[in-house]
Motif scaffolding. Structure first.
Motif, PDB file in Angstrom:
ATOM      1  N   ILE A  77      33.172  84.679  22.755  1.00 24.98           N
ATOM      2  CA  ILE A  77      32.832  85.149  21.410  1.00 24.98           C
ATOM      3  C   ILE A  77      32.525  83.941  20.540  1.00 24.98           C
ATOM      4  O   ILE A  77      33.402  83.136  20.222  1.00 24.98           O
ATOM      5  CB  ILE A  77      33.978  85.988  20.806  1.00 24.98           C
ATOM      6  N   ASP A  78      31.261  83.786  20.173  1.00 29.69           N
ATOM      7  CA  ASP A  78      30.804  82.663  19.353  1.00 29.69           C
ATOM      8  C   ASP A  78      30.959  82.991  17.873  1.00 29.69           C
ATOM      9  O   ASP A  78      30.286  83.886  17.352  1.00 29.69           O
ATOM     10  CB  ASP A  78      29.335  82.353  19.649  1.00 29.69           C
ATOM     11  N   VAL A  79      31.826  82.255  17.206  1.00 31.38           N
ATOM     12  CA  VAL A  79      32.055  82.443  15.772  1.00 31.38           C
ATOM     13  C   VAL A  79      31.283  81.367  15.020  1.00 31.38           C
ATOM     14  O   VAL A  79      31.546  80.180  15.189  1.00 31.38           O
ATOM     15  CB  VAL A  79      33.554  82.355  15.440  1.00 31.38           C
ATOM     16  N   VAL A  92      39.050  97.303  23.470  1.00 22.21           N
ATOM     17  CA  VAL A  92      38.239  98.050  24.440  1.00 22.21           C
ATOM     18  C   VAL A  92      38.138  97.356  25.797  1.00 22.21           C
ATOM     19  O   VAL A  92      37.574  97.928  26.730  1.00 22.21           O
ATOM     20  CB  VAL A  92      36.817  98.315  23.899  1.00 22.21           C
ATOM     21  N   SER A  93      38.658  96.140  25.929  1.00 17.95           N
ATOM     22  CA  SER A  93      38.531  95.411  27.190  1.00 17.95           C
ATOM     23  C   SER A  93      39.836  94.714  27.548  1.00 17.95           C
ATOM     24  O   SER A  93      40.571  94.256  26.660  1.00 17.95           O
ATOM     25  CB  SER A  93      37.406  94.380  27.107  1.00 17.95           C
ATOM     26  N   ASN A  94      40.089  94.606  28.835  1.00 17.94           N
ATOM     27  CA  ASN A  94      41.254  93.867  29.332  1.00 17.94           C
ATOM     28  C   ASN A  94      40.911  92.432  29.716  1.00 17.94           C
ATOM     29  O   ASN A  94      41.790  91.686  30.159  1.00 17.94           O
ATOM     30  CB  ASN A  94      41.847  94.586  30.549  1.00 17.94           C
ATOM     31  N   VAL A  95      39.647  92.046  29.562  1.00 18.00           N
ATOM     32  CA  VAL A  95      39.220  90.694  29.915  1.00 18.00           C
ATOM     33  C   VAL A  95      39.667  89.721  28.818  1.00 18.00           C
ATOM     34  O   VAL A  95      39.488  90.003  27.626  1.00 18.00           O
ATOM     35  CB  VAL A  95      37.692  90.637  30.092  1.00 18.00           C
ATOM     36  N   PRO A  96      40.266  88.584  29.170  1.00 14.88           N
ATOM     37  CA  PRO A  96      40.713  87.622  28.147  1.00 14.88           C
ATOM     38  C   PRO A  96      39.571  87.160  27.244  1.00 14.88           C
ATOM     39  O   PRO A  96      38.430  87.009  27.690  1.00 14.88           O
ATOM     40  CB  PRO A  96      41.265  86.458  28.986  1.00 14.88           C
ATOM     41  N   LEU A  97      39.904  86.928  25.986  1.00 18.51           N
ATOM     42  CA  LEU A  97      38.904  86.574  24.977  1.00 18.51           C
ATOM     43  C   LEU A  97      38.885  85.065  24.735  1.00 18.51           C
ATOM     44  O   LEU A  97      39.887  84.455  24.355  1.00 18.51           O
ATOM     45  CB  LEU A  97      39.199  87.311  23.664  1.00 18.51           C
ATOM     46  N   ASP A  98      37.725  84.491  24.954  1.00 17.94           N
ATOM     47  CA  ASP A  98      37.444  83.059  24.832  1.00 17.94           C
ATOM     48  C   ASP A  98      36.653  82.880  23.534  1.00 17.94           C
ATOM     49  O   ASP A  98      35.449  83.117  23.490  1.00 17.94           O
ATOM     50  CB  ASP A  98      36.656  82.646  26.083  1.00 17.94           C
ATOM     51  N   VAL A  99      37.351  82.480  22.461  1.00 18.70           N
ATOM     52  CA  VAL A  99      36.743  82.441  21.128  1.00 18.70           C
ATOM     53  C   VAL A  99      36.349  81.006  20.785  1.00 18.70           C
ATOM     54  O   VAL A  99      37.195  80.116  20.704  1.00 18.70           O
ATOM     55  CB  VAL A  99      37.700  83.016  20.063  1.00 18.70           C
ATOM     56  N   HIS A 100      35.062  80.814  20.581  1.00 18.48           N
ATOM     57  CA  HIS A 100      34.467  79.501  20.310  1.00 18.48           C
ATOM     58  C   HIS A 100      34.173  79.402  18.816  1.00 18.48           C
ATOM     59  O   HIS A 100      33.273  80.052  18.308  1.00 18.48           O
ATOM     60  CB  HIS A 100      33.199  79.368  21.158  1.00 18.48           C
TER      61      HIS A 100
END
Length: 225
Positions: free
Chosen positions: A33-35, A57-65
């Motif tokens: 997720i590009d912020v 809505v998702s179980n995939v880990p969130l990689d926030v940039h």
């Protein structure tokens, strides 16, 4: 060498059907997720509510940039919204150790991002504390840019730095990653690959994730050869 991980960027997703697009990549290792704040980068993108929705809505880990100025002012918003890993730019962080410590205190993995023109040697005093280093292989701001070839040398330099310090952070590359270069990128030292249009621009995003991971895995063999 860790297994190759694929982190599809929702910058290339259909935001009108985000839940549906995230379901298509449920086999991914991260969701990237590009912020962007319209200041550090010329573009403006996602607020913490998008992270909150993705977490729901998702179980995939969130990689926030975090491509933002003064990231210390906003990291808590994204950590509290459900980010699993947050990376901040070296160029924007005045108190880098404080940010990394703050994220760890909140139970969030922490990483540092380097723009294409920022040298790897600047990580010397922080590398021991990082869960991830993200090397930008394009200038941040927009998707669909061409991969900068000098990133290969930076990857090798970063790998050497980690080896000297006896640490093993994830090494992520973002920008212009696709089937044509992922094997070579992994061979140079990366193990997490951000892919936007290469995934969401395909007819079968889940298959694209699988194919990219398989191609990256071939790069491990080249690295160890």
């Amino acid at each position: 060498m860790r297994n190759v991980k694929i982190s599809p960027s929702i910058l290339s997703a259909d935001l009108g059907n985000l839940a549906g697009d995230l379901e298509k990549i449920s086999n991914a290792d991260f969701i990237h997720i590009d912020v962007m704040d319209g200041h550090f980068t010329p573009n403006l993108t996602f607020g913490p509510e998008v992270v909150r929705v993705a977490k729901r809505v998702s179980n995939v880990p969130l990689d926030v940039h975090m491509m933002v100025s003064n990231p210390e002012e906003s990291i808590d918003w994204y950590a509290d919204a459900g980010a699993d890993l947050i990376t901040v730019h070296y160029e924007a962080a005045t108190h880098l150790h404080r940010i990394v410590s703050r994220l760890h205190d909140k139970g969030v993995q922490a990483g540092v991002v380097l723009n294409p023109a920022t040298p790897v040697c600047l990580l010397e005093s922080i590398i021991d504390d990082l869960d991830m280093v993200l090397l930008m292989s394009v200038n941040p701001g927009f998707g669909g840019q061409k991969y900068i070839e000098a990133t290969y040398a930076k990857l090798r330099e970063l790998t050497a730095l980690c080896k000297r310090h006896g640490v093993d952070p994830m090494i992520e590359v973002d920008g212009g990653v696709g089937m044509g270069n992922i094997e070579q990128i992994v061979a140079a030292g990366a193990n997490v690959l951000v892919a936007g249009s290469a995934v969401f621009g395909s007819q079968d995003p889940a298959q694209a994730v699988f194919d990219l991971r398989e191609a990256g895995t071939r790069g491990i063999a080249k690295q160890n050869a």
